[in-house]
Design an enzyme around this catalytic site. Structure first.
Site, PDB file in Angstrom:
ATOM      1  N   CYS A   1      -1.412  14.107 -15.123  1.00  0.00           N
ATOM      2  CA  CYS A   1      -2.259  15.267 -15.393  1.00  0.00           C
ATOM      3  C   CYS A   1      -3.714  14.904 -15.083  1.00  0.00           C
ATOM      4  CB  CYS A   1      -2.124  15.651 -16.861  1.00  0.00           C
ATOM      5  SG  CYS A   1      -3.337  16.862 -17.395  1.00  0.00           S
TER       6      CYS A   1
ATOM      7  N   ASP B   1       6.136   4.832  -1.317  1.00  0.00           N
ATOM      8  CA  ASP B   1       7.494   5.369  -1.161  1.00  0.00           C
ATOM      9  C   ASP B   1       8.553   4.723  -2.054  1.00  0.00           C
ATOM     10  OD1 ASP B   1       8.089   2.914   0.179  1.00  0.00           O
ATOM     11  OD2 ASP B   1       7.597   3.780   2.126  1.00  0.00           O
TER      12      ASP B   1
ATOM     13  N   HIS C   1      -1.538   1.634  -4.154  1.00  0.00           N
ATOM     14  CA  HIS C   1      -1.916   3.042  -3.971  1.00  0.00           C
ATOM     15  C   HIS C   1      -1.023   4.005  -4.749  1.00  0.00           C
ATOM     16  CE1 HIS C   1      -4.028   1.841   0.062  1.00  0.00           C
ATOM     17  NE2 HIS C   1      -4.724   1.495  -1.000  1.00  0.00           N
TER      18      HIS C   1
ATOM     19  N   GLY D   1       2.962  -4.424   9.002  1.00  0.00           N
ATOM     20  CA  GLY D   1       3.008  -2.967   9.211  1.00  0.00           C
ATOM     21  C   GLY D   1       1.833  -2.210   8.632  1.00  0.00           C
ATOM     22  N   THR D   2       0.657  -2.845   8.692  1.00  0.00           N
ATOM     23  CA  THR D   2      -0.545  -2.127   8.238  1.00  0.00           C
ATOM     24  C   THR D   2      -1.626  -2.206   9.312  1.00  0.00           C
ATOM     25  OG1 THR D   2      -2.306  -2.002   6.582  1.00  0.00           O
ATOM     26  CG2 THR D   2      -1.279  -4.171   6.866  1.00  0.00           C
TER      27      THR D   2
ATOM     28  N   ASN E   1       3.282  -6.641  13.438  1.00  0.00           N
ATOM     29  CA  ASN E   1       2.882  -5.271  13.759  1.00  0.00           C
ATOM     30  C   ASN E   1       3.338  -4.930  15.174  1.00  0.00           C
ATOM     31  OD1 ASN E   1       1.185  -2.804  14.238  1.00  0.00           O
ATOM     32  ND2 ASN E   1       0.259  -3.447  12.310  1.00  0.00           N
TER      33      ASN E   1
ATOM     34  N   GLN F   1       0.857  -1.204   0.000  1.00  0.00           N
ATOM     35  CA  GLN F   1       0.000   0.000   0.000  1.00  0.00           C
ATOM     36  C   GLN F   1       0.886   1.245   0.000  1.00  0.00           C
ATOM     37  OE1 GLN F   1      -3.363  -0.557   3.104  1.00  0.00           O
ATOM     38  NE2 GLN F   1      -1.838  -2.066   3.635  1.00  0.00           N
TER      39      GLN F   1
HETATM   40  C1  BJW Z   1       4.750  -1.019  12.595  1.00  0.00           C
HETATM   41  C2  BJW Z   1       5.938  -0.361  12.794  1.00  0.00           C
HETATM   42  C3  BJW Z   1       7.080  -1.151  12.739  1.00  0.00           C
HETATM   43  C4  BJW Z   1       4.421   1.114  12.929  1.00  0.00           C
HETATM   44  N1  BJW Z   1       6.981  -2.454  12.503  1.00  0.00           N
HETATM   45  N2  BJW Z   1       4.662  -2.316  12.358  1.00  0.00           N
HETATM   46  C5  BJW Z   1     -15.168  -0.950   2.628  1.00  0.00           C
HETATM   47  C6  BJW Z   1     -15.527  -0.626   3.918  1.00  0.00           C
HETATM   48  C7  BJW Z   1     -15.361   0.677   4.388  1.00  0.00           C
HETATM   49  C8  BJW Z   1     -14.841   1.674   3.576  1.00  0.00           C
HETATM   50  C9  BJW Z   1     -14.476   1.348   2.295  1.00  0.00           C
HETATM   51  C10 BJW Z   1     -14.657   0.061   1.836  1.00  0.00           C
HETATM   52  N3  BJW Z   1     -14.211   0.019   0.540  1.00  0.00           N
HETATM   53  C11 BJW Z   1     -13.757   1.247   0.204  1.00  0.00           C
HETATM   54  C12 BJW Z   1     -13.926   2.090   1.245  1.00  0.00           C
HETATM   55  C13 BJW Z   1     -13.556   3.532   1.288  1.00  0.00           C
HETATM   56  C14 BJW Z   1     -12.091   3.759   1.563  1.00  0.00           C
HETATM   57  C15 BJW Z   1     -11.708   3.138   2.901  1.00  0.00           C
HETATM   58  O1  BJW Z   1     -11.155   2.073   2.992  1.00  0.00           O
HETATM   59  N4  BJW Z   1     -11.992   3.852   3.972  1.00  0.00           N
HETATM   60  C16 BJW Z   1     -11.688   3.357   5.319  1.00  0.00           C
HETATM   61  C17 BJW Z   1     -10.625   4.245   5.951  1.00  0.00           C
HETATM   62  C18 BJW Z   1     -12.947   3.320   6.115  1.00  0.00           C
HETATM   63  N5  BJW Z   1     -11.261   3.212   0.496  1.00  0.00           N
HETATM   64  C19 BJW Z   1     -11.070   3.877  -0.647  1.00  0.00           C
HETATM   65  O2  BJW Z   1     -11.595   4.953  -0.851  1.00  0.00           O
HETATM   66  C20 BJW Z   1     -10.173   3.220  -1.687  1.00  0.00           C
HETATM   67  N6  BJW Z   1     -10.812   3.227  -2.959  1.00  0.00           N
HETATM   68  C21 BJW Z   1     -11.815   2.407  -3.278  1.00  0.00           C
HETATM   69  O3  BJW Z   1     -12.219   1.579  -2.503  1.00  0.00           O
HETATM   70  O4  BJW Z   1     -12.308   2.599  -4.549  1.00  0.00           O
HETATM   71  C22 BJW Z   1     -13.555   1.983  -4.875  1.00  0.00           C
HETATM   72  C23 BJW Z   1     -14.639   2.937  -4.435  1.00  0.00           C
HETATM   73  C24 BJW Z   1     -14.649   4.198  -4.949  1.00  0.00           C
HETATM   74  C25 BJW Z   1     -15.668   5.075  -4.551  1.00  0.00           C
HETATM   75  C26 BJW Z   1     -16.613   4.677  -3.625  1.00  0.00           C
HETATM   76  C27 BJW Z   1     -16.548   3.387  -3.087  1.00  0.00           C
HETATM   77  C28 BJW Z   1     -15.560   2.505  -3.523  1.00  0.00           C
HETATM   78  C29 BJW Z   1      -8.899   4.019  -1.878  1.00  0.00           C
HETATM   79  C30 BJW Z   1      -8.042   4.020  -0.679  1.00  0.00           C
HETATM   80  C31 BJW Z   1      -6.831   4.916  -0.912  1.00  0.00           C
HETATM   81  C32 BJW Z   1      -5.973   5.080   0.331  1.00  0.00           C
HETATM   82  N7  BJW Z   1      -5.038   6.117   0.107  1.00  0.00           N
HETATM   83  C33 BJW Z   1      -4.040   6.395   1.137  1.00  0.00           C
HETATM   84  C34 BJW Z   1      -3.230   7.629   0.698  1.00  0.00           C
HETATM   85  C35 BJW Z   1      -2.281   7.273  -0.448  1.00  0.00           C
HETATM   86  C36 BJW Z   1      -1.559   8.459  -0.947  1.00  0.00           C
HETATM   87  C37 BJW Z   1      -0.636   9.046   0.075  1.00  0.00           C
HETATM   88  O5  BJW Z   1       0.310   8.387   0.551  1.00  0.00           O
HETATM   89  O6  BJW Z   1      -0.839  10.214   0.393  1.00  0.00           O
HETATM   90  O7  BJW Z   1      -3.184   5.254   1.297  1.00  0.00           O
HETATM   91  S1  BJW Z   1      -4.739   6.624   2.761  1.00  0.00           S
HETATM   92  C38 BJW Z   1      -3.423   5.829   3.616  1.00  0.00           C
HETATM   93  O8  BJW Z   1      -3.910   4.629   4.269  1.00  0.00           O
HETATM   94  C39 BJW Z   1      -2.434   5.343   2.529  1.00  0.00           C
HETATM   95  C40 BJW Z   1      -2.069   3.974   3.025  1.00  0.00           C
HETATM   96  O9  BJW Z   1      -1.569   3.180   1.974  1.00  0.00           O
HETATM   97  C41 BJW Z   1      -3.347   3.479   3.617  1.00  0.00           C
HETATM   98  C42 BJW Z   1      -3.184   2.346   4.614  1.00  0.00           C
HETATM   99  O10 BJW Z   1      -2.454   2.756   5.725  1.00  0.00           O
HETATM  100  P1  BJW Z   1      -1.409   1.761   6.403  1.00  0.00           P
HETATM  101  O11 BJW Z   1      -0.334   1.450   5.446  1.00  0.00           O
HETATM  102  O12 BJW Z   1      -2.122   0.625   7.001  1.00  0.00           O
HETATM  103  O13 BJW Z   1      -0.756   2.718   7.507  1.00  0.00           O
HETATM  104  P2  BJW Z   1      -1.276   3.048   9.001  1.00  0.00           P
HETATM  105  O14 BJW Z   1      -0.591   4.279   9.422  1.00  0.00           O
HETATM  106  O15 BJW Z   1      -2.739   3.033   9.069  1.00  0.00           O
HETATM  107  O16 BJW Z   1      -0.765   1.828   9.874  1.00  0.00           O
HETATM  108  C43 BJW Z   1       0.595   1.598  10.130  1.00  0.00           C
HETATM  109  C44 BJW Z   1       0.702   0.343  10.973  1.00  0.00           C
HETATM  110  O17 BJW Z   1       2.062   0.039  11.126  1.00  0.00           O
HETATM  111  C45 BJW Z   1       0.107   0.504  12.391  1.00  0.00           C
HETATM  112  O18 BJW Z   1      -0.744  -0.612  12.644  1.00  0.00           O
HETATM  113  C46 BJW Z   1       1.334   0.470  13.303  1.00  0.00           C
HETATM  114  O19 BJW Z   1       1.090  -0.174  14.549  1.00  0.00           O
HETATM  115  C47 BJW Z   1       2.312  -0.325  12.477  1.00  0.00           C
HETATM  116  N8  BJW Z   1       3.725  -0.038  12.701  1.00  0.00           N
HETATM  117  N9  BJW Z   1       5.672   0.993  13.050  1.00  0.00           N
HETATM  118  C48 BJW Z   1       5.725  -2.990  12.351  1.00  0.00           C
HETATM  119  N10 BJW Z   1       8.314  -0.586  12.968  1.00  0.00           N
HETATM  120 ZN    ZN Z   2      -2.640  17.043 -19.622  1.00  0.00          ZN
END
Ligand code: BJW
Ligand code: ZN
Length: 249
Positions: free
Chosen positions: A130, A107, A122, A190-191, A216, A104
């Protein structure tokens, strides 16, 4: 530091060369490189509201702010390197006959560590596109300077990442579902496993009969479903698991 890491005999026994393995990574694997995570006490969402930055509407409402936020994060990413967790996954790739890395993260650190065929759900923060004609830009040199820059067609340039409410790249998500459905062993690393559809992948693997392990710092949304939770830093646990890969040959 491997003291205190407990790995079940069942998981060790599954680390054989012929196992079909999928690893899903999130921001936590890059935390030890110095990339901020999203959620949690030190997470980016503590300081910024996602709906103000990581949606298309937010970009259209305040393109300058969103562009500057990504430039700030790019600067951090430009200065950091893969950590032992990323490197251990290269050993995983070399060990297993069938191995798939789905991330996800935007980087690019898995690629930088030497992993091949990384599936980026992602997008990638190093790239741009664009909003009007869809042209992809690896470098900003060809664009018209500005905050944000502009395409030759007049459209605004945005980071090539997936924001909330946007579709994931079709090939990437299709591939991720396919390999999750037919793997023997699935690692969620790590998610926080709250963002869908990525968060569905370990659940699909489990439902399809795979052994699911997570790595995690703390329990997550899926801890009650998975077979094994390894609590600790991925930069320590993944290299520790590599020792068992060598033994399992
Ligand atoms: C360690 C550690 C160490 C720390 N060792 N561990 C079904 C149900 C509910 C909602 C939805 C659903 N389906 C879709 C949705 C909507 C939405 C969604 O999921 N919302 C929820 C939040 C409720 N999803 C979307 O909108 C997605 N699109 C989609 O589904 O399209 C179809 C659709 C369209 C229109 C309507 C309906 C459906 C798109 C999601 C895009 C996410 N984008 C981001 C930003 C990317 C760009 C950027 O970087 O700026 O992606 S948001 C952000 O969260 C980023 C990440 O990839 C993503 C996940 O986060 P991640 O990687 O899990 O990080 P953290 O910080 O949450 O967790 C870190 C973990 O590491 C923690 O647990 C720590 O404990 C641990 N940790 N140090 C091991 N050293
Ligand atoms: Zn263009």
């Amino acid at each position: 530091m491997s003291r205190g890491i407990e790995v079940s005999d069942r998981l060790k026994s599954l680390l054989t060369k012929d196992a079909r393995v999928v690893v899903l990574t999130g921001a936590g694997i890059s935390a030890e490189s110095g990339v901020p995570t999203f959620r949690g006490e030190e997470g980016l969402w503590k300081k910024f509201r996602p709906e103000e930055l990581a949606t298309f509407d937010a970009f259209m409402a305040n393109p300058e702010l969103v562009w500057e936020w990504y430039q700030y994060r790019r600067k951090i990413i430009h200065e950091i390197k893969p950590n032992p967790g990323h490197v251990a996954l290269v050993d995983f790739q070399n060990h297993f006959d069938e191995f798939h890395l789905i991330t996800q993260n935007v980087d690019g650190l898995h690629h930088q560590a030497g992993l091949r065929n990384v599936v980026e759900l992602h997008g990638n923060i190093r790239k741009n596109k664009c909003i009007q004609c869809g042209k992809k830009y690896e470098s900003l040199e060809e664009t018209i300077q500005g905050t944000p820059p502009e395409c030759r067609c007049g459209g605004k340039i945005r980071p090539d990442v997936v924001w909330f409410g946007e579709m994931l790249p079709q090939d990437a998500i299709r591939h991720a579902f396919e390999v999750s459905e037919r793997c023997d062993l699935f690692f969620s690393v790590g998610t926080s496993a709250v963002v869908h559809p990525a968060a569905s992948l370990p659940l699909i693997a489990k439902r399809s009969g795979a052994f699911v392990a997570e790595v995690n710092l703390e329990p997550t949304e899926i801890s009650h479903v998975v077979d094994e939770t390894l609590l600790g830093k991925s930069g320590e646990i993944l290299p520790y698991l590599v020792k068992f890969l060598k033994c399992a040959d």
